[in-house]
Design a protein around this motif. Sequence first.
Motif, PDB file in Angstrom:
ATOM      1  N   TYR A   1     -50.211  36.663  -2.871  1.00 58.38           N
ATOM      2  CA  TYR A   1     -48.979  35.918  -3.109  1.00 58.38           C
ATOM      3  C   TYR A   1     -49.016  34.565  -2.411  1.00 58.38           C
ATOM      4  CZ  TYR A   1     -47.424  40.660  -4.253  1.00 58.38           C
ATOM      5  OH  TYR A   1     -47.320  41.909  -4.771  1.00 58.38           O
ATOM      6  N   VAL A   2     -49.832  34.456  -1.351  1.00 54.36           N
ATOM      7  CA  VAL A   2     -49.894  33.216  -0.582  1.00 54.36           C
ATOM      8  C   VAL A   2     -50.951  32.267  -1.147  1.00 54.36           C
ATOM      9  CG1 VAL A   2     -50.303  32.234   1.705  1.00 54.36           C
ATOM     10  CG2 VAL A   2     -49.114  34.430   1.482  1.00 54.36           C
ATOM     11  N   GLY A   3     -52.139  32.781  -1.443  1.00 61.65           N
ATOM     12  CA  GLY A   3     -53.244  31.903  -1.798  1.00 61.65           C
ATOM     13  C   GLY A   3     -53.637  31.880  -3.256  1.00 61.65           C
ATOM     14  N   ASN A   4     -53.065  32.755  -4.101  1.00 62.59           N
ATOM     15  CA  ASN A   4     -53.487  32.819  -5.501  1.00 62.59           C
ATOM     16  C   ASN A   4     -52.286  32.743  -6.437  1.00 62.59           C
ATOM     17  OD1 ASN A   4     -56.358  33.325  -4.901  1.00 62.59           O
ATOM     18  ND2 ASN A   4     -55.621  35.277  -4.130  1.00 62.59           N
ATOM     19  N   THR A   5     -51.483  31.700  -6.271  1.00 61.09           N
ATOM     20  CA  THR A   5     -50.263  31.581  -7.075  1.00 61.09           C
ATOM     21  C   THR A   5     -50.583  31.386  -8.556  1.00 61.09           C
ATOM     22  OG1 THR A   5     -50.195  29.209  -6.561  1.00 61.09           O
ATOM     23  CG2 THR A   5     -48.886  30.669  -5.177  1.00 61.09           C
TER      24      THR A   5
ATOM     25  N   LEU B   1     -45.285  30.163 -10.529  1.00 62.93           N
ATOM     26  CA  LEU B   1     -44.823  30.645  -9.235  1.00 62.93           C
ATOM     27  C   LEU B   1     -45.239  29.596  -8.208  1.00 62.93           C
ATOM     28  CD1 LEU B   1     -43.777  32.837  -7.267  1.00 62.93           C
ATOM     29  CD2 LEU B   1     -46.082  33.805  -7.294  1.00 62.93           C
ATOM     30  N   GLU B   2     -44.274  28.848  -7.686  1.00 64.76           N
ATOM     31  CA  GLU B   2     -44.595  27.735  -6.801  1.00 64.76           C
ATOM     32  C   GLU B   2     -44.788  28.173  -5.357  1.00 64.76           C
ATOM     33  OE1 GLU B   2     -41.703  24.671  -7.238  1.00 64.76           O
ATOM     34  OE2 GLU B   2     -42.262  24.210  -9.307  1.00 64.76           O
ATOM     35  N   ASN B   3     -44.006  29.135  -4.913  1.00 64.02           N
ATOM     36  CA  ASN B   3     -44.124  29.548  -3.510  1.00 64.02           C
ATOM     37  C   ASN B   3     -43.594  30.964  -3.335  1.00 64.02           C
ATOM     38  OD1 ASN B   3     -44.731  29.271  -0.783  1.00 64.02           O
ATOM     39  ND2 ASN B   3     -42.688  28.546  -0.280  1.00 64.02           N
ATOM     40  N   THR B   4     -44.209  31.676  -2.412  1.00 68.35           N
ATOM     41  CA  THR B   4     -43.753  33.001  -2.027  1.00 68.35           C
ATOM     42  C   THR B   4     -43.560  33.003  -0.522  1.00 68.35           C
ATOM     43  OG1 THR B   4     -45.033  34.002  -3.815  1.00 68.35           O
ATOM     44  CG2 THR B   4     -44.259  35.460  -2.087  1.00 68.35           C
ATOM     45  N   SER B   5     -42.381  33.386  -0.070  1.00 73.53           N
ATOM     46  CA  SER B   5     -42.106  33.420   1.361  1.00 73.53           C
ATOM     47  C   SER B   5     -42.000  34.868   1.822  1.00 73.53           C
ATOM     48  CB  SER B   5     -40.808  32.666   1.677  1.00 73.53           C
ATOM     49  OG  SER B   5     -39.702  33.285   1.042  1.00 73.53           O
ATOM     50  N   MET B   6     -42.463  35.084   3.040  1.00 77.80           N
ATOM     51  CA  MET B   6     -42.439  36.422   3.634  1.00 77.80           C
ATOM     52  C   MET B   6     -42.217  36.256   5.133  1.00 77.80           C
ATOM     53  SD  MET B   6     -46.511  37.253   3.286  1.00 77.80           S
ATOM     54  CE  MET B   6     -46.432  36.867   1.540  1.00 77.80           C
ATOM     55  N   PRO B   7     -41.958  37.333   5.868  1.00 84.42           N
ATOM     56  CA  PRO B   7     -41.749  37.205   7.316  1.00 84.42           C
ATOM     57  C   PRO B   7     -42.896  36.455   7.991  1.00 84.42           C
ATOM     58  CG  PRO B   7     -41.167  39.410   6.591  1.00 84.42           C
ATOM     59  CD  PRO B   7     -41.774  38.727   5.401  1.00 84.42           C
ATOM     60  N   GLU B   8     -42.549  35.608   8.961  1.00 80.04           N
ATOM     61  CA  GLU B   8     -43.539  34.763   9.612  1.00 80.04           C
ATOM     62  C   GLU B   8     -44.619  35.574  10.319  1.00 80.04           C
ATOM     63  OE1 GLU B   8     -44.118  31.536   9.556  1.00 80.04           O
ATOM     64  OE2 GLU B   8     -42.514  31.349   8.069  1.00 80.04           O
ATOM     65  N   ASP B   9     -44.258  36.717  10.917  1.00 79.97           N
ATOM     66  CA  ASP B   9     -45.272  37.506  11.617  1.00 79.97           C
ATOM     67  C   ASP B   9     -46.304  38.073  10.653  1.00 79.97           C
ATOM     68  OD1 ASP B   9     -43.299  39.045  10.489  1.00 79.97           O
ATOM     69  OD2 ASP B   9     -43.458  40.668  11.940  1.00 79.97           O
TER      70      ASP B   9
ATOM     71  N   LEU C   1     -42.057  45.417   3.428  1.00 75.57           N
ATOM     72  CA  LEU C   1     -41.771  44.042   3.819  1.00 75.57           C
ATOM     73  C   LEU C   1     -40.945  43.350   2.739  1.00 75.57           C
ATOM     74  CD1 LEU C   1     -43.988  42.151   2.046  1.00 75.57           C
ATOM     75  CD2 LEU C   1     -45.515  43.192   3.699  1.00 75.57           C
ATOM     76  N   GLU C   2     -40.287  42.245   3.123  1.00 75.57           N
ATOM     77  CA  GLU C   2     -39.430  41.499   2.215  1.00 75.57           C
ATOM     78  C   GLU C   2     -40.150  40.248   1.730  1.00 75.57           C
ATOM     79  OE1 GLU C   2     -35.865  40.643   4.351  1.00 75.57           O
ATOM     80  OE2 GLU C   2     -34.947  42.573   3.877  1.00 75.57           O
ATOM     81  N   VAL C   3     -40.013  39.968   0.436  1.00 78.31           N
ATOM     82  CA  VAL C   3     -40.660  38.811  -0.180  1.00 78.31           C
ATOM     83  C   VAL C   3     -39.622  38.061  -1.008  1.00 78.31           C
ATOM     84  CG1 VAL C   3     -42.381  38.045  -1.857  1.00 78.31           C
ATOM     85  CG2 VAL C   3     -42.947  39.857  -0.247  1.00 78.31           C
ATOM     86  N   ARG C   4     -39.637  36.751  -0.907  1.00 74.84           N
ATOM     87  CA  ARG C   4     -38.830  35.886  -1.765  1.00 74.84           C
ATOM     88  C   ARG C   4     -39.763  34.968  -2.534  1.00 74.84           C
ATOM     89  NH1 ARG C   4     -33.343  35.669  -0.419  1.00 74.84           N
ATOM     90  NH2 ARG C   4     -32.793  36.771   1.513  1.00 74.84           N
ATOM     91  N   ALA C   5     -39.360  34.580  -3.748  1.00 72.54           N
ATOM     92  CA  ALA C   5     -40.218  33.740  -4.578  1.00 72.54           C
ATOM     93  C   ALA C   5     -39.357  32.781  -5.394  1.00 72.54           C
ATOM     94  CB  ALA C   5     -41.085  34.594  -5.498  1.00 72.54           C
ATOM     95  N   PHE C   6     -39.938  31.636  -5.743  1.00 73.29           N
ATOM     96  CA  PHE C   6     -39.266  30.701  -6.635  1.00 73.29           C
ATOM     97  C   PHE C   6     -40.313  29.861  -7.352  1.00 73.29           C
ATOM     98  CE2 PHE C   6     -39.612  28.499  -2.570  1.00 73.29           C
ATOM     99  CZ  PHE C   6     -40.087  27.243  -2.938  1.00 73.29           C
ATOM    100  N   GLY C   7     -39.879  29.201  -8.427  1.00 73.42           N
ATOM    101  CA  GLY C   7     -40.797  28.382  -9.212  1.00 73.42           C
ATOM    102  C   GLY C   7     -40.080  27.737 -10.388  1.00 73.42           C
ATOM    103  N   THR C   8     -40.841  27.383 -11.412  1.00 73.08           N
ATOM    104  CA  THR C   8     -40.304  26.738 -12.602  1.00 73.08           C
ATOM    105  C   THR C   8     -40.855  27.416 -13.852  1.00 73.08           C
ATOM    106  OG1 THR C   8     -42.096  25.106 -12.646  1.00 73.08           O
ATOM    107  CG2 THR C   8     -40.102  24.503 -11.435  1.00 73.08           C
ATOM    108  N   TYR C   9     -40.198  27.157 -14.973  1.00 70.80           N
ATOM    109  CA  TYR C   9     -40.687  27.670 -16.243  1.00 70.80           C
ATOM    110  C   TYR C   9     -40.246  26.726 -17.354  1.00 70.80           C
ATOM    111  CZ  TYR C   9     -35.905  29.392 -17.063  1.00 70.80           C
ATOM    112  OH  TYR C   9     -34.551  29.478 -17.247  1.00 70.80           O
ATOM    113  N   ALA C  10     -40.833  26.882 -18.526  1.00 66.71           N
ATOM    114  CA  ALA C  10     -40.468  26.098 -19.711  1.00 66.71           C
ATOM    115  C   ALA C  10     -40.350  27.050 -20.888  1.00 66.71           C
ATOM    116  CB  ALA C  10     -41.521  25.020 -19.989  1.00 66.71           C
TER     117      ALA C  10
END
Length: 375
Positions: free
Chosen positions: A184-188, A215-223, A124-133
């Motif tokens: 990846y969805v519930g334990n960022t 890690l602010e959000n991880t997106s994956m296929p809706e199904d 499956l394909e996963v995309r992620a984004f967030g912030t850092y310092a």
Amino acid sequence: MGIFDRLRNEFLDIIEFVDNTNNTIVYRFERFQNEIKNNSKLIVREGQQAVFMNEGKIADIFSAGTYNLNTQNLPILSTLKGWKYDFNSPFKAEVYFINTRNFIDQKWGTKNALILNDDRFGMLEVRAFGTYAFKVVDSQKFIQEIVGTDGQFTTQEIAEQLKSIIVSRFTDAIGEAKLPIESYVGNTTELSTTIFNFMKDDFADYGIELSRFLLENTSMPEDIKKEIFELSRLNKIDMQKFTQYKTAQSIEKAVENPSGIAGTAFSIGTGLHMAKQMMQSFDESSQTATANQTSFTPNQTPPPLPVEGKTYFAAINNVQSGPFNESQISSLIENKQLLEDTLVWNQGMEGWQKASTVPELQNLFSKIPPPLPKN
């Protein structure tokens, strides 16, 4: 003090850098031909370091404070220049101011989807984004490895390099950690900590400290996401209560739909009556659920709902319906759906019989008032 001494003091350099931006990491103090007067004043503010360079080599480094520049305060530069006692004004040196504070709210994200292999969902394909310092903790290494001769170095110039490190280490971290995809969805928060520990050393190679990673959000296929949510609900709910509730809802919807089963077998009044009874049964079972809970497996079906007294099947509109208890049969008779010649059957009878011939049902027909007399 003579007039020339006063004029000389008036022209003494003040070397400082006041940062009016939020993204300058390194600033080179500019002087004509890099000439600095003897006993010039150096001001280094909190969150800064001043680095003196001579012919491309790093000499002295100053932390926060105010300094008069002379051979005592410039020991390495004095050695490089060969000054034994004092130096004549002016002298040449490059001064770089390094911001050592935290640069916060730096963005990162995956440009392309990452391909992961999960034991349950496959590839499956996963995309992620967030912030850092981050912040500079080793000015010498940072200048040598990153800045070079750049006179003004900003966060934009290093952002792409740092983001590449983060995405690369993010991919390695989730591969080595072998976390389930639902993490990846519930334990960022936990996942952020895992990835943070993987990439600290990569930043240290450049004289930088990764002080915060989110890690602010991880997106994956809706199904896949929908399936994960459904699986999580199955572990939380009481399936027996859930089935009873859904059954009651289905009957109410069927009654409201004239073209459905309820339209051919029951009237609207009968359907609502049965739905009400099932909802009452659901409420009673909810009160005693703690004492009567049973284990549930996906291959089991819920037991039939309890019925009151003897029940009968009826051939209504040539369709086998039921079983009905005495109260339900009364409703069917009142609504002219079950007549005296309607065939009925219950366990113990040899075959289907007319309702009027069954002793237990005969008295129900007698409760119906005769038709009104005609004028």
